[in-house]
Scaffold this motif. Structure first.
Motif, mmCIF file in Angstrom:
data_model
loop_
_atom_site.group_PDB
_atom_site.id
_atom_site.type_symbol
_atom_site.label_atom_id
_atom_site.label_comp_id
_atom_site.label_asym_id
_atom_site.label_seq_id
_atom_site.Cartn_x
_atom_site.Cartn_y
_atom_site.Cartn_z
ATOM 1 N N THR A 34 0.852 -1.181 0.000
ATOM 2 C CA THR A 34 0.000 0.000 0.000
ATOM 3 C C THR A 34 0.889 1.233 0.000
ATOM 4 O OG1 THR A 34 -1.669 -1.189 1.263
ATOM 5 C CG2 THR A 34 -1.840 1.212 1.228
ATOM 6 N N TYR A 35 0.572 2.163 -0.905
ATOM 7 C CA TYR A 35 1.310 3.417 -1.018
ATOM 8 C C TYR A 35 0.312 4.538 -0.776
ATOM 9 C CZ TYR A 35 4.572 6.824 -3.154
ATOM 10 O OH TYR A 35 5.421 7.880 -3.401
ATOM 11 N N ILE A 53 1.251 -2.707 -11.031
ATOM 12 C CA ILE A 53 -0.162 -2.347 -11.175
ATOM 13 C C ILE A 53 -0.560 -1.578 -9.931
ATOM 14 C CG2 ILE A 53 -2.534 -3.219 -11.209
ATOM 15 C CD1 ILE A 53 -1.542 -5.534 -12.923
ATOM 16 N N TYR A 54 -1.208 -0.430 -10.155
ATOM 17 C CA TYR A 54 -1.791 0.360 -9.073
ATOM 18 C C TYR A 54 -3.311 0.226 -9.168
ATOM 19 C CZ TYR A 54 2.541 3.158 -8.693
ATOM 20 O OH TYR A 54 3.825 3.589 -8.522
ATOM 21 N N VAL A 55 -3.956 0.082 -8.021
ATOM 22 C CA VAL A 55 -5.408 0.181 -7.939
ATOM 23 C C VAL A 55 -5.678 1.319 -6.958
ATOM 24 C CG1 VAL A 55 -7.571 -0.954 -7.333
ATOM 25 C CG2 VAL A 55 -5.696 -2.297 -8.329
ATOM 26 N N VAL A 56 -6.339 2.374 -7.442
ATOM 27 C CA VAL A 56 -6.654 3.510 -6.583
ATOM 28 C C VAL A 56 -7.837 3.104 -5.702
ATOM 29 C CG1 VAL A 56 -7.331 5.941 -6.480
ATOM 30 C CG2 VAL A 56 -5.861 5.124 -8.367
ATOM 31 N N THR A 57 -7.614 3.088 -4.389
ATOM 32 C CA THR A 57 -8.683 2.709 -3.461
ATOM 33 C C THR A 57 -9.323 3.925 -2.813
ATOM 34 O OG1 THR A 57 -7.119 2.376 -1.650
ATOM 35 C CG2 THR A 57 -7.661 0.451 -3.013
ATOM 36 N N ILE A 78 -4.079 1.007 -12.978
ATOM 37 C CA ILE A 78 -3.012 1.579 -13.791
ATOM 38 C C ILE A 78 -1.890 0.562 -13.928
ATOM 39 C CG2 ILE A 78 -1.364 3.481 -13.968
ATOM 40 C CD1 ILE A 78 -3.308 4.742 -11.639
ATOM 41 N N PHE A 79 -1.477 0.280 -15.164
ATOM 42 C CA PHE A 79 -0.326 -0.592 -15.398
ATOM 43 C C PHE A 79 0.860 0.280 -15.781
ATOM 44 C CE2 PHE A 79 2.402 -2.757 -18.537
ATOM 45 C CZ PHE A 79 2.953 -3.704 -17.687
ATOM 46 N N VAL A 80 1.998 0.064 -15.107
ATOM 47 C CA VAL A 80 3.234 0.772 -15.421
ATOM 48 C C VAL A 80 4.305 -0.283 -15.676
ATOM 49 C CG1 VAL A 80 4.978 2.408 -14.614
ATOM 50 C CG2 VAL A 80 2.586 2.712 -13.941
ATOM 51 N N PRO A 81 4.836 -0.350 -16.906
ATOM 52 C CA PRO A 81 5.876 -1.341 -17.191
ATOM 53 C C PRO A 81 7.181 -1.008 -16.477
ATOM 54 C CG PRO A 81 5.508 0.048 -19.110
ATOM 55 C CD PRO A 81 4.494 0.446 -18.080
ATOM 56 N N LEU A 97 -3.231 3.692 -2.590
ATOM 57 C CA LEU A 97 -3.034 2.831 -3.752
ATOM 58 C C LEU A 97 -2.666 1.430 -3.307
ATOM 59 C CD1 LEU A 97 -0.716 5.471 -5.323
ATOM 60 C CD2 LEU A 97 -2.902 4.840 -6.333
ATOM 61 N N LEU A 98 -3.388 0.447 -3.817
ATOM 62 C CA LEU A 98 -2.984 -0.943 -3.683
ATOM 63 C C LEU A 98 -1.980 -1.169 -4.811
ATOM 64 C CD1 LEU A 98 -3.400 -3.766 -2.410
ATOM 65 C CD2 LEU A 98 -5.078 -4.163 -4.206
ATOM 66 N N VAL A 99 -0.796 -1.660 -4.490
ATOM 67 C CA VAL A 99 0.277 -1.801 -5.479
ATOM 68 C C VAL A 99 0.668 -3.271 -5.595
ATOM 69 C CG1 VAL A 99 2.558 -0.994 -6.177
ATOM 70 C CG2 VAL A 99 1.124 0.460 -4.733
#
Length: 120
Positions: A34-35, A53-57, A78-81, A97-99
């Motif tokens: 978690t960030y 991958i970020y999921v905005v919570t 959100i996907f970040v390579p 953010l769930l990361v």
């Protein structure tokens, strides 16, 4: 099976801290954490050596990458390579953010590379 309690939940950074990063699960092929960045805060992370991958919570902000900027809010995924420069900006509400990293956070680079939070 494992239930990861608290993953993605907003937590105010500790006194004197700008942001809060907590890794809640780490196995060789992925990690989950978690960030949290408070409203008005500054995201100081550097690119990571793993896909992310970020999921905005909770909260609202913009994510900025070389490909452009997008507004994000609860439910955004959100996907970040690996290696892509990215940063959350214009944080108007406390951002949680769930990361998810694949493979596990820090497993592809030397210690300290791709730090999620760099202390000033």
């Amino acid at each position: 099976m494992q239930i990861i309690n608290g993953a993605g939940a907003w937590t105010r950074p500790i006194a004197g801290g700008a942001n809060d990063w907590v890794e809640q699960l780490k196995v060789p092929d992925l990690s989950v954490g978690t960030y949290c960045i408070p409203a008005g805060g500054v995201d100081t992370q550097s690119p990571h050596t793993e896909d992310e991958i970020y999921v905005v919570t909770a909260g609202r902000a913009r994510i900025t990458t070389p490909g452009g900027d997008e507004e994000v809010g609860p439910g955004a995924v959100i996907f970040v390579p690996a290696g892509e420069e990215h940063r959350f900006t214009d944080i108007t509400e406390d951002l949680a953010l769930l990361v998810v990293f694949g493979p596990a956070y820090g497993s592809r680079g030397a210690a300290g590379e791709g730090d999620h939070v760099r202390d000033a």
